[in-house]
Scaffold this motif. Sequence first.
Motif, PDB file in Angstrom:
ATOM      1  N   LYS A  27       0.865  -1.175   0.000  1.00 11.92           N
ATOM      2  CA  LYS A  27       0.000   0.000   0.000  1.00 11.92           C
ATOM      3  C   LYS A  27       0.902   1.225   0.000  1.00 11.92           C
ATOM      4  O   LYS A  27       1.535   1.548   1.001  1.00 11.92           O
ATOM      5  N   PHE A  28       0.937   1.919  -1.132  1.00 11.89           N
ATOM      6  CA  PHE A  28       1.847   3.047  -1.309  1.00 11.89           C
ATOM      7  C   PHE A  28       1.102   4.380  -1.304  1.00 11.89           C
ATOM      8  O   PHE A  28       1.385   5.262  -2.103  1.00 11.89           O
ATOM      9  N   ASP A  29       0.111   4.542  -0.437  1.00 16.66           N
ATOM     10  CA  ASP A  29      -0.619   5.800  -0.279  1.00 16.66           C
ATOM     11  C   ASP A  29      -1.327   6.256  -1.542  1.00 16.66           C
ATOM     12  O   ASP A  29      -1.573   7.442  -1.734  1.00 16.66           O
ATOM     13  N   SER A  30      -1.647   5.338  -2.415  1.00 13.92           N
ATOM     14  CA  SER A  30      -2.309   5.731  -3.662  1.00 13.92           C
ATOM     15  C   SER A  30      -3.764   5.287  -3.701  1.00 13.92           C
ATOM     16  O   SER A  30      -4.449   5.496  -4.703  1.00 13.92           O
ATOM     17  N   GLY A  31      -4.234   4.675  -2.639  1.00 18.34           N
ATOM     18  CA  GLY A  31      -5.618   4.233  -2.591  1.00 18.34           C
ATOM     19  C   GLY A  31      -5.826   2.825  -3.101  1.00 18.34           C
ATOM     20  O   GLY A  31      -6.882   2.231  -2.891  1.00 18.34           O
ATOM     21  N   SER A  32      -4.848   2.266  -3.792  1.00 20.58           N
ATOM     22  CA  SER A  32      -4.953   0.894  -4.292  1.00 20.58           C
ATOM     23  C   SER A  32      -3.661   0.160  -3.977  1.00 20.58           C
ATOM     24  O   SER A  32      -2.608   0.762  -3.815  1.00 20.58           O
ATOM     25  N   ASP A  33      -3.751  -1.162  -3.919  1.00 20.78           N
ATOM     26  CA  ASP A  33      -2.596  -1.978  -3.583  1.00 20.78           C
ATOM     27  C   ASP A  33      -1.873  -2.439  -4.848  1.00 20.78           C
ATOM     28  O   ASP A  33      -2.499  -2.733  -5.866  1.00 20.78           O
ATOM     29  N   GLN A  34      -0.558  -2.508  -4.742  1.00 19.96           N
ATOM     30  CA  GLN A  34       0.279  -2.971  -5.849  1.00 19.96           C
ATOM     31  C   GLN A  34       0.848  -4.336  -5.497  1.00 19.96           C
ATOM     32  O   GLN A  34       1.530  -4.488  -4.483  1.00 19.96           O
ATOM     33  N   ILE A  35       0.569  -5.339  -6.314  1.00 20.10           N
ATOM     34  CA  ILE A  35       1.132  -6.664  -6.072  1.00 20.10           C
ATOM     35  C   ILE A  35       2.624  -6.641  -6.429  1.00 20.10           C
ATOM     36  O   ILE A  35       3.033  -6.050  -7.423  1.00 20.10           O
ATOM     37  N   TYR A  36       3.451  -7.259  -5.582  1.00 21.26           N
ATOM     38  CA  TYR A  36       4.894  -7.280  -5.837  1.00 21.26           C
ATOM     39  C   TYR A  36       5.491  -8.686  -5.771  1.00 21.26           C
ATOM     40  O   TYR A  36       6.675  -8.868  -6.081  1.00 21.26           O
ATOM     41  N   TRP A  37       4.710  -9.664  -5.356  1.00 18.45           N
ATOM     42  CA  TRP A  37       5.175 -11.060  -5.365  1.00 18.45           C
ATOM     43  C   TRP A  37       3.966 -11.951  -5.556  1.00 18.45           C
ATOM     44  O   TRP A  37       2.904 -11.704  -4.970  1.00 18.45           O
ATOM     45  N   LYS A  38       4.137 -12.968  -6.369  1.00 21.03           N
ATOM     46  CA  LYS A  38       3.012 -13.854  -6.678  1.00 21.03           C
ATOM     47  C   LYS A  38       3.522 -15.280  -6.834  1.00 21.03           C
ATOM     48  O   LYS A  38       4.471 -15.533  -7.581  1.00 21.03           O
ATOM     49  N   HIS A  39       2.908 -16.176  -6.089  1.00 21.02           N
ATOM     50  CA  HIS A  39       3.254 -17.599  -6.211  1.00 21.02           C
ATOM     51  C   HIS A  39       2.011 -18.350  -6.668  1.00 21.02           C
ATOM     52  O   HIS A  39       1.021 -18.439  -5.951  1.00 21.02           O
ATOM     53  N   LYS A  40       2.086 -18.869  -7.881  1.00 26.90           N
ATOM     54  CA  LYS A  40       0.947 -19.563  -8.474  1.00 26.90           C
ATOM     55  C   LYS A  40       1.044 -21.058  -8.228  1.00 26.90           C
ATOM     56  O   LYS A  40       2.128 -21.641  -8.218  1.00 26.90           O
ATOM     57  N   ALA A  41      -0.108 -21.671  -8.019  1.00 25.17           N
ATOM     58  CA  ALA A  41      -0.157 -23.115  -7.747  1.00 25.17           C
ATOM     59  C   ALA A  41       0.326 -23.903  -8.961  1.00 25.17           C
ATOM     60  O   ALA A  41      -0.110 -23.672 -10.096  1.00 25.17           O
ATOM     61  N   LEU A  42       1.245 -24.855  -8.709  1.00 22.48           N
ATOM     62  CA  LEU A  42       1.755 -25.697  -9.797  1.00 22.48           C
ATOM     63  C   LEU A  42       0.747 -26.771 -10.208  1.00 22.48           C
ATOM     64  O   LEU A  42       0.798 -27.278 -11.332  1.00 22.48           O
ATOM     65  N   GLN A  43      -0.127 -27.153  -9.295  1.00 21.02           N
ATOM     66  CA  GLN A  43      -1.187 -28.135  -9.547  1.00 21.02           C
ATOM     67  C   GLN A  43      -0.611 -29.453 -10.062  1.00 21.02           C
ATOM     68  O   GLN A  43      -1.118 -30.055 -11.010  1.00 21.02           O
ATOM     69  N   ALA A  44       0.465 -29.900  -9.425  1.00 22.20           N
ATOM     70  CA  ALA A  44       1.124 -31.136  -9.851  1.00 22.20           C
ATOM     71  C   ALA A  44       0.372 -32.370  -9.362  1.00 22.20           C
ATOM     72  O   ALA A  44       0.223 -33.354 -10.093  1.00 22.20           O
ATOM     73  N   LYS A  45      -0.094 -32.351  -8.103  1.00 24.22           N
ATOM     74  CA  LYS A  45      -0.764 -33.524  -7.522  1.00 24.22           C
ATOM     75  C   LYS A  45      -2.283 -33.424  -7.567  1.00 24.22           C
ATOM     76  O   LYS A  45      -2.981 -34.437  -7.482  1.00 24.22           O
ATOM     77  N   ALA A  46      -2.800 -32.221  -7.655  1.00 18.03           N
ATOM     78  CA  ALA A  46      -4.246 -32.025  -7.728  1.00 18.03           C
ATOM     79  C   ALA A  46      -4.525 -30.758  -8.515  1.00 18.03           C
ATOM     80  O   ALA A  46      -3.696 -29.842  -8.562  1.00 18.03           O
ATOM     81  N   GLN A  47      -5.677 -30.702  -9.156  1.00 23.02           N
ATOM     82  CA  GLN A  47      -6.052 -29.583  -9.990  1.00 23.02           C
ATOM     83  C   GLN A  47      -7.042 -28.671  -9.259  1.00 23.02           C
ATOM     84  O   GLN A  47      -7.856 -29.131  -8.449  1.00 23.02           O
ATOM     85  N   ILE A  48      -6.927 -27.368  -9.550  1.00 23.74           N
ATOM     86  CA  ILE A  48      -7.932 -26.423  -9.058  1.00 23.74           C
ATOM     87  C   ILE A  48      -9.092 -26.424 -10.049  1.00 23.74           C
ATOM     88  O   ILE A  48      -8.920 -26.150 -11.240  1.00 23.74           O
ATOM     89  N   ILE A  49     -10.255 -26.756  -9.544  1.00 19.93           N
ATOM     90  CA  ILE A  49     -11.438 -26.871 -10.391  1.00 19.93           C
ATOM     91  C   ILE A  49     -12.313 -25.649 -10.186  1.00 19.93           C
ATOM     92  O   ILE A  49     -12.726 -25.342  -9.063  1.00 19.93           O
ATOM     93  N   GLU A  50     -12.569 -24.939 -11.259  1.00 22.74           N
ATOM     94  CA  GLU A  50     -13.376 -23.730 -11.185  1.00 22.74           C
ATOM     95  C   GLU A  50     -14.785 -24.073 -10.699  1.00 22.74           C
ATOM     96  O   GLU A  50     -15.419 -25.016 -11.172  1.00 22.74           O
ATOM     97  N   GLY A  51     -15.251 -23.301  -9.739  1.00 23.89           N
ATOM     98  CA  GLY A  51     -16.580 -23.534  -9.193  1.00 23.89           C
ATOM     99  C   GLY A  51     -16.614 -24.452  -7.992  1.00 23.89           C
ATOM    100  O   GLY A  51     -17.669 -24.629  -7.380  1.00 23.89           O
ATOM    101  N   ASN A  52     -15.462 -25.035  -7.642  1.00 25.13           N
ATOM    102  CA  ASN A  52     -15.405 -25.949  -6.492  1.00 25.13           C
ATOM    103  C   ASN A  52     -14.958 -25.254  -5.212  1.00 25.13           C
ATOM    104  O   ASN A  52     -14.531 -25.897  -4.264  1.00 25.13           O
ATOM    105  N   GLY A  53     -15.020 -23.928  -5.200  1.00 26.88           N
ATOM    106  CA  GLY A  53     -14.696 -23.204  -3.976  1.00 26.88           C
ATOM    107  C   GLY A  53     -13.325 -22.566  -4.020  1.00 26.88           C
ATOM    108  O   GLY A  53     -12.491 -22.898  -4.872  1.00 26.88           O
ATOM    109  N   PRO A  54     -13.080 -21.643  -3.107  1.00 25.42           N
ATOM    110  CA  PRO A  54     -11.787 -20.939  -3.073  1.00 25.42           C
ATOM    111  C   PRO A  54     -10.688 -21.823  -2.503  1.00 25.42           C
ATOM    112  O   PRO A  54     -10.942 -22.845  -1.863  1.00 25.42           O
ATOM    113  N   ILE A  55      -9.459 -21.375  -2.704  1.00 30.86           N
ATOM    114  CA  ILE A  55      -8.317 -22.095  -2.148  1.00 30.86           C
ATOM    115  C   ILE A  55      -8.033 -21.605  -0.727  1.00 30.86           C
ATOM    116  O   ILE A  55      -8.519 -20.560  -0.293  1.00 30.86           O
ATOM    117  N   HIS A  56      -7.238 -22.366  -0.006  1.00 24.70           N
ATOM    118  CA  HIS A  56      -6.715 -21.945   1.292  1.00 24.70           C
ATOM    119  C   HIS A  56      -5.311 -22.517   1.445  1.00 24.70           C
ATOM    120  O   HIS A  56      -4.926 -23.438   0.715  1.00 24.70           O
TER     121      HIS A  56
END
Length: 506
Positions: free
Chosen positions: A205-234
Amino acid sequence: MERSFNSVTRPISAQLLFLLITSFLKWPCTEAAAASAAEELLKGFEATPNPSIPFFQPLLNDSSSKFSFGFLRVNSTQLALAVLHVPSSEPLWLANPTTLSRWSGRTKVFFNGSLVISDPRTRMFWSTETQGDKLVLLNNSNLQIQKGFDNSNNVNVPTVLWQSFDFPTNTLVETQNFTSTMTLLSSNGLYSMRLGNDFIGLYAKFDSGSDQIYWKHKALQAKAQIIEGNGPIHVQVDPDGWLGMYQNGTTPVDIESFNSFQRSLDGLLMVRLEPDGNLKAYYWSGSSWVLDYVAIRETCDLPSPCGSYGLCTPGSGCSCLDNSTELSSGECSSSGPYSNDMCSDPKTQKNDIKVLRRGGVEVPFKEWMRYETTPSLEECENACGNNCSCYGAVYNNASGFCYILDYPIQTLLGTGDDSKVGYFKIKEGANKKKINSGLGVGVGLLGGAVLCLIGAVGFGSYKIWRNKKRVNRMLEEETGGVMSGPYKDLGSASFRSIEMCSSGHR
């Protein structure tokens, strides 16, 4: 362990709270004091802070006495409700961390079905707003309000109405679920961790009213897949040394491994969002916290390692974008005030925007930055110059990418490539305001001194006139009202002589 609760960039309302907390963290009597606390609190419980306790006043322990809930003294005069890891005196959770109560006999914590803290003087009031039967602290540091027992499945288990694990501050511990509805917030309030549809994101949060993403780790989904509509991740910190990302079930869709991956550890494992914006994991060795994982490994990849208008060059450290300024206390002196309007004032036609150009610079975390494609540096500068919400732009002559900085300028990356050119706006009002304020104070002091001098001269003249009149009257009485000779013009020396003598008889 890198201490939490310290700040590396601009402060906000919640920034000094955690800095002050850690100044008292290592108090030798914590374990002894925690040993005397209860293991559950029932309705009717009430407590006030003890004025003789300098650090932590325990109210509730878990059954292993590794964790304790109670009053944490802040800056000697303030109070926070906290859950501590007793062996290290490290706070793991705080209730309502942005607002503090006073360490005073009028501040009360009570349990009436809700956990409540009240300070009538500061009007601070915080409540869980529940109707429970008891407050307990589990062996994993989770503070719970429980009610009765759930016999629907013939299981003698109490119903959980509220738990601290659902409201994390800056720390996650092992087995704690972190969901898409939660936010992990750094102690200075500048950085946060949140979950997307298939990723973990760190935001600034750089005082601009909106947040800037600076690091992102995306799921590799090697052992299980994220299925759209099956709920959020945790996500969850696993005791075997990894951060797991899940959607449904027990098979992770992603594993972010720590140094202790699949090693047997006896101590507590935790993940913390640090004040510099980095995400780190630690485990308790029995005597100290050991660093186990670092999300951002290079200092220059952090969101603002050199502060506002700073320049971070790998291998060289911090400097300032403006060569005429020097880095001082983590900030560059050229940085002006933060404003949502980075244009000149059209009413006064006053141009208080200074433009700084610098070659050999690059935007950090550029893969997450907004950019436009322009055919030239000039058009890139115009795109920012005509946009009052733009603070700067960085142009890459090779690709034609024009990265728009729509937040107050932070740290840029130094490169050896002069084809990457930065254009930055600096609002000069703050420096002028400081100068004008200093000038006003100086003029005020000078005016006051002149008035005092005039008053002193006037008062002295009045006293001279009064005493001269007295002397004249005395001489008139002695000479029958005839003024002659040397008494015709009495000087100040005569006045001082009479004043000094008469003062001894007043």
